[in-house]
Design a protein around this motif. Sequence first.
Motif, PDB file in Angstrom:
ATOM      1  N   PHE A 170      -6.958  11.234  49.907  1.00 27.54           N
ATOM      2  CA  PHE A 170      -6.688  10.656  48.591  1.00 27.54           C
ATOM      3  C   PHE A 170      -7.625   9.491  48.331  1.00 27.54           C
ATOM      4  CE2 PHE A 170      -2.892  12.714  50.007  1.00 27.54           C
ATOM      5  CZ  PHE A 170      -2.308  13.250  48.877  1.00 27.54           C
ATOM      6  N   ALA A 171      -8.123   9.395  47.089  1.00 27.24           N
ATOM      7  CA  ALA A 171      -8.978   8.284  46.692  1.00 27.24           C
ATOM      8  C   ALA A 171      -8.213   7.288  45.816  1.00 27.24           C
ATOM      9  CB  ALA A 171     -10.205   8.793  45.944  1.00 27.24           C
ATOM     10  N   THR A 172      -7.020   7.676  45.365  1.00 27.96           N
ATOM     11  CA  THR A 172      -6.169   6.789  44.565  1.00 27.96           C
ATOM     12  C   THR A 172      -4.722   7.007  44.985  1.00 27.96           C
ATOM     13  OG1 THR A 172      -5.719   8.379  42.795  1.00 27.96           O
ATOM     14  CG2 THR A 172      -7.722   7.028  42.556  1.00 27.96           C
ATOM     15  N   SER A 173      -3.848   6.193  44.458  1.00 30.96           N
ATOM     16  CA  SER A 173      -2.424   6.316  44.778  1.00 30.96           C
ATOM     17  C   SER A 173      -1.773   7.501  44.065  1.00 30.96           C
ATOM     18  CB  SER A 173      -1.689   5.025  44.410  1.00 30.96           C
ATOM     19  OG  SER A 173      -1.791   4.785  43.027  1.00 30.96           O
ATOM     20  N   GLU A 174      -2.442   8.055  43.074  1.00 32.56           N
ATOM     21  CA  GLU A 174      -1.873   9.165  42.309  1.00 32.56           C
ATOM     22  C   GLU A 174      -1.598  10.373  43.211  1.00 32.56           C
ATOM     23  OE1 GLU A 174      -3.085  12.046  38.603  1.00 32.56           O
ATOM     24  OE2 GLU A 174      -3.910  10.025  38.654  1.00 32.56           O
ATOM     25  N   GLY A 175      -0.328  10.720  43.325  1.00 31.85           N
ATOM     26  CA  GLY A 175       0.078  11.873  44.107  1.00 31.85           C
ATOM     27  C   GLY A 175       0.240  11.633  45.602  1.00 31.85           C
ATOM     28  N   PHE A 176      -0.142  10.462  46.082  1.00 29.46           N
ATOM     29  CA  PHE A 176      -0.047  10.179  47.515  1.00 29.46           C
ATOM     30  C   PHE A 176       1.406  10.030  47.919  1.00 29.46           C
ATOM     31  CE2 PHE A 176       0.232   7.316  51.161  1.00 29.46           C
ATOM     32  CZ  PHE A 176      -0.628   7.930  52.041  1.00 29.46           C
ATOM     33  N   PRO A 177       1.857  10.623  48.994  1.00 26.35           N
ATOM     34  CA  PRO A 177       1.126  11.466  49.929  1.00 26.35           C
ATOM     35  C   PRO A 177       1.428  12.943  49.796  1.00 26.35           C
ATOM     36  CG  PRO A 177       3.074  10.669  51.021  1.00 26.35           C
ATOM     37  CD  PRO A 177       3.110  10.146  49.594  1.00 26.35           C
ATOM     38  N   SER A 178       2.235  13.348  48.825  1.00 31.44           N
ATOM     39  CA  SER A 178       2.747  14.724  48.811  1.00 31.44           C
ATOM     40  C   SER A 178       1.875  15.734  48.061  1.00 31.44           C
ATOM     41  CB  SER A 178       4.162  14.748  48.231  1.00 31.44           C
ATOM     42  OG  SER A 178       4.161  14.192  46.934  1.00 31.44           O
ATOM     43  N   ASP A 179       1.057  15.304  47.125  1.00 31.80           N
ATOM     44  CA  ASP A 179       0.226  16.252  46.381  1.00 31.80           C
ATOM     45  C   ASP A 179      -1.022  16.626  47.181  1.00 31.80           C
ATOM     46  OD1 ASP A 179       2.034  16.262  44.333  1.00 31.80           O
ATOM     47  OD2 ASP A 179       0.910  14.894  43.063  1.00 31.80           O
ATOM     48  N   ARG A 180      -1.831  17.439  46.585  1.00 33.41           N
ATOM     49  CA  ARG A 180      -3.031  17.961  47.237  1.00 33.41           C
ATOM     50  C   ARG A 180      -4.064  16.874  47.518  1.00 33.41           C
ATOM     51  NH1 ARG A 180      -5.339  22.960  47.959  1.00 33.41           N
ATOM     52  NH2 ARG A 180      -7.594  22.932  48.056  1.00 33.41           N
ATOM     53  N   GLY A 181      -4.249  15.927  46.638  1.00 28.99           N
ATOM     54  CA  GLY A 181      -5.238  14.876  46.833  1.00 28.99           C
ATOM     55  C   GLY A 181      -6.620  15.282  46.395  1.00 28.99           C
ATOM     56  N   LEU A 182      -7.592  14.462  46.785  1.00 32.66           N
ATOM     57  CA  LEU A 182      -9.000  14.679  46.446  1.00 32.66           C
ATOM     58  C   LEU A 182      -9.548  15.916  47.172  1.00 32.66           C
ATOM     59  CD1 LEU A 182     -11.618  13.502  45.143  1.00 32.66           C
ATOM     60  CD2 LEU A 182     -11.939  12.235  47.270  1.00 32.66           C
ATOM     61  N   GLN A 183      -9.233  16.012  48.450  1.00 32.08           N
ATOM     62  CA  GLN A 183      -9.638  17.159  49.265  1.00 32.08           C
ATOM     63  C   GLN A 183      -8.503  17.508  50.215  1.00 32.08           C
ATOM     64  OE1 GLN A 183     -13.440  16.982  51.325  1.00 32.08           O
ATOM     65  NE2 GLN A 183     -14.228  15.500  49.847  1.00 32.08           N
ATOM     66  N   LYS A 184      -8.387  18.792  50.555  1.00 22.60           N
ATOM     67  CA  LYS A 184      -7.383  19.226  51.526  1.00 22.60           C
ATOM     68  C   LYS A 184      -8.032  20.231  52.466  1.00 22.60           C
ATOM     69  CE  LYS A 184      -2.864  21.280  52.201  1.00 22.60           C
ATOM     70  NZ  LYS A 184      -1.666  21.851  51.622  1.00 22.60           N
ATOM     71  N   GLN A 185      -7.697  20.104  53.743  1.00 22.58           N
ATOM     72  CA  GLN A 185      -8.182  21.045  54.746  1.00 22.58           C
ATOM     73  C   GLN A 185      -7.034  21.407  55.670  1.00 22.58           C
ATOM     74  OE1 GLN A 185     -11.714  20.088  57.023  1.00 22.58           O
ATOM     75  NE2 GLN A 185     -12.372  18.604  55.490  1.00 22.58           N
ATOM     76  N   CYS A 186      -6.989  22.660  56.069  1.00 20.82           N
ATOM     77  CA  CYS A 186      -6.069  23.103  57.110  1.00 20.82           C
ATOM     78  C   CYS A 186      -6.927  23.707  58.216  1.00 20.82           C
ATOM     79  CB  CYS A 186      -5.078  24.130  56.590  1.00 20.82           C
ATOM     80  SG  CYS A 186      -3.863  23.440  55.437  1.00 20.82           S
ATOM     81  N   SER A 187      -6.544  23.416  59.457  1.00 23.96           N
ATOM     82  CA  SER A 187      -7.338  23.873  60.589  1.00 23.96           C
ATOM     83  C   SER A 187      -6.427  24.325  61.714  1.00 23.96           C
ATOM     84  CB  SER A 187      -8.228  22.714  61.068  1.00 23.96           C
ATOM     85  OG  SER A 187      -8.964  23.085  62.207  1.00 23.96           O
ATOM     86  N   LYS A 188      -6.773  25.462  62.319  1.00 28.47           N
ATOM     87  CA  LYS A 188      -6.066  25.916  63.511  1.00 28.47           C
ATOM     88  C   LYS A 188      -6.244  24.873  64.605  1.00 28.47           C
ATOM     89  CE  LYS A 188      -4.513  29.899  62.178  1.00 28.47           C
ATOM     90  NZ  LYS A 188      -3.092  30.039  61.961  1.00 28.47           N
ATOM     91  N   ILE A 189      -5.256  24.737  65.455  1.00 30.45           N
ATOM     92  CA  ILE A 189      -5.309  23.744  66.521  1.00 30.45           C
ATOM     93  C   ILE A 189      -6.035  24.360  67.712  1.00 30.45           C
ATOM     94  CG2 ILE A 189      -3.949  22.249  68.020  1.00 30.45           C
ATOM     95  CD1 ILE A 189      -1.713  22.511  65.840  1.00 30.45           C
TER      96      ILE A 189
END
Length: 141
Positions: free
Chosen positions: A43-62
Amino acid sequence: MLLLAVLGNLVWPFSAKANFNGELTVEIDGLKNKKGQVCISLFATSEGFPSDRGLQKQCSKITATPLDITFENLKAGNYAVAVFHDQNDDGTFNSNAFGIPEEGFGFSRNPEIRTSAPKFSEAAFLVAGPNTNIQIQLKYF
């Protein structure tokens, strides 16, 4: 002439920052197991933090613990990160009927978690160089 040279030196750092692109590496530690994936939102701003998608989202296998995830081409500024361990691979942060998280979670700057998620200002950090590294310790209930 000397005055112009001094003013030019004062303005140059500010214009260089405007064109700056940095890289952020987030080290995620404290994973309970290697099931599922880790999803992280920037997130680059407080808008939507922390539950929304944000500026960028990544999911990665562990694949390893701790797990490193990198965001590239970031402008200089304040950012915050929210991350969760998606153990069942459904792409959502699961909680029980009482709202208690069923999956691990964490935030940049590792703020103390009380009755709700932290505010953006409690998790915000500065990206101001070519490489910024932060560490997030996951919490499980």
